[in-house]
Design a protein around this motif. Structure first.
Motif, PDB file in Angstrom:
ATOM      1  N   GLY A  36       0.815  -1.207   0.000  1.00 37.36           N
ATOM      2  CA  GLY A  36       0.000   0.000   0.000  1.00 37.36           C
ATOM      3  C   GLY A  36       0.849   1.258   0.000  1.00 37.36           C
ATOM      4  N   ARG A  37       0.279   2.316   0.575  1.00 37.05           N
ATOM      5  CA  ARG A  37       1.011   3.581   0.622  1.00 37.05           C
ATOM      6  C   ARG A  37       0.459   4.423   1.766  1.00 37.05           C
ATOM      7  NH1 ARG A  37      -2.293   4.099  -4.006  1.00 37.05           N
ATOM      8  NH2 ARG A  37      -4.045   5.531  -3.708  1.00 37.05           N
ATOM      9  N   GLU A  38       1.222   5.453   2.125  1.00 34.90           N
ATOM     10  CA  GLU A  38       0.730   6.380   3.137  1.00 34.90           C
ATOM     11  C   GLU A  38      -0.459   7.140   2.570  1.00 34.90           C
ATOM     12  OE1 GLU A  38       2.148  10.284   5.758  1.00 34.90           O
ATOM     13  OE2 GLU A  38       3.658   8.962   4.841  1.00 34.90           O
ATOM     14  N   ALA A  39      -1.519   7.224   3.352  1.00 32.99           N
ATOM     15  CA  ALA A  39      -2.706   7.967   2.918  1.00 32.99           C
ATOM     16  C   ALA A  39      -2.413   9.461   2.957  1.00 32.99           C
ATOM     17  CB  ALA A  39      -3.883   7.640   3.830  1.00 32.99           C
ATOM     18  N   VAL A  40      -3.054  10.200   2.099  1.00 29.03           N
ATOM     19  CA  VAL A  40      -2.985  11.657   2.187  1.00 29.03           C
ATOM     20  C   VAL A  40      -3.557  12.049   3.546  1.00 29.03           C
ATOM     21  CG1 VAL A  40      -3.832  13.822   1.233  1.00 29.03           C
ATOM     22  CG2 VAL A  40      -3.203  11.936  -0.303  1.00 29.03           C
ATOM     23  N   ALA A  41      -2.834  12.890   4.273  1.00 27.67           N
ATOM     24  CA  ALA A  41      -3.237  13.239   5.642  1.00 27.67           C
ATOM     25  C   ALA A  41      -4.686  13.704   5.689  1.00 27.67           C
ATOM     26  CB  ALA A  41      -2.310  14.315   6.202  1.00 27.67           C
ATOM     27  N   HIS A  42      -5.455  13.076   6.558  1.00 20.82           N
ATOM     28  CA  HIS A  42      -6.857  13.437   6.834  1.00 20.82           C
ATOM     29  C   HIS A  42      -7.777  13.243   5.631  1.00 20.82           C
ATOM     30  CE1 HIS A  42      -5.223  14.884  10.557  1.00 20.82           C
ATOM     31  NE2 HIS A  42      -4.452  15.751   9.913  1.00 20.82           N
ATOM     32  N   SER A  43      -7.374  12.382   4.708  1.00 22.16           N
ATOM     33  CA  SER A  43      -8.220  12.078   3.557  1.00 22.16           C
ATOM     34  C   SER A  43      -9.250  11.000   3.864  1.00 22.16           C
ATOM     35  CB  SER A  43      -7.358  11.626   2.375  1.00 22.16           C
ATOM     36  OG  SER A  43      -6.655  10.433   2.683  1.00 22.16           O
TER      37      SER A  43
END
Length: 263
Positions: A25-32
């Protein structure tokens, strides 16, 4: 690159549930993902954590096996978080006033693996904290649909935990695939999910997080096979929609007790 998901080894892990680290996976966009909830559960001997998601300003859905252990002395939910190791201004930490486990939940096979949390106070809905709608009784996600799972957890087999929210895209699979792997797989109440190429997965500890398809929660991270990334069995929310609404109505009519309790 290996990524992450929920229960991390910074805490004592809950008994094997099979769905805990996001791989590929990947780091989510902050607060998305403003519906995401971080659950911290303490009993007399250890602390564990799970994922969940806000469905009403005072209610969170999660997996029943997150509270299998008895003697819980503290149960809190953090909303509006991206990095759970920092005190972000967006965070709202709210104690759980009451939780209801499905009456026919069974640890054997993780059958009816669903739990509803009633918060001691309502969350403030804003840019960082929002509800997510969930599948109705007659709604089903099609085989082949690409959905997302988010959470906090380990990035590989034995790393330090990742404190930031991460996410992975997974495909809904044919029911027959999970029938071949899970002896107690239930078509009506479970969804078969995963990446057949075994490059992406949830793994031990993601428990309680939502399977989100087209901005709606259809599943709850529940079950997997140890040392096997594919497939996973998620709780099918649409099957439990009548139960969820019944509990929401019942809890709304009750006074919240002074300390956590379980029905």
């Amino acid at each position: 690159m290996l990524l992450l998901l929920l229960l991390t080894n910074a805490f004592v892990l809950l008994p094997w549930a099979g769905a805990g680290r996001i791989i590929g996976g990947r780091e989510a966009v902050a607060h998305s993902r403003p519906y995401m909830a971080f659950l911290k559960i303490k009993n007399a001997t250890n602390t564990s954590r799970c994922g969940g998601f806000l469905i009403r300003s005072d209610a969170v859905l999660s997996a029943a096996h997150c509270v299998d252990e008895k003697g819980i002395v503290s149960f809190t939910v953090t909303l509006g978080a991206h990095n759970v190791s920092s005190q972000e201004p967006s965070q709202q930490k709210i104690p759980v006033g009451k939780w209801v486990i499905h009456p026919e939940y069974s640890r054997e096979g993780f059958i009816n693996d669903i739990m509803l949390l009633k918060l001691k106070k309502k969350a403030k809905i804003n840019e960082y904290v929002q509800n997510i709608s969930f599948a109705k009784e007659n709604e089903h996600v099609r085989v082949g649909a690409l959905c997302r799972v988010s959470g906090w957890g380990r990035t590989s087999l034995n790393p330090p935990p990742s404190d930031v929210l991460r996410e992975v895209e997974l495909k809904v699979q044919k029911q027959e695939i999970c029938h071949q792997v899970f002896p107690n797989y239930k078509r009506q109440s479970m969804i078969c999910v995963g990446d057949e190429n075994r490059k992406k997965a949830t793994y031990r500890g993601d428990s309680g997080g939502p399977l989100v398809c087209k901005k709606k929660a259809y599943g709850i991270v529940s079950r997997g096979i140890k040392h096997r990334l594919f497939p996973k069995a998620f709780t099918r929310i649409s099957y439990f929609e009548p139960w969820i609404h019944k509990q929401l109505k019942r809890l709304s009519l009750q006074d919240i007790p002074g300390s956590p309790s379980s029905d």
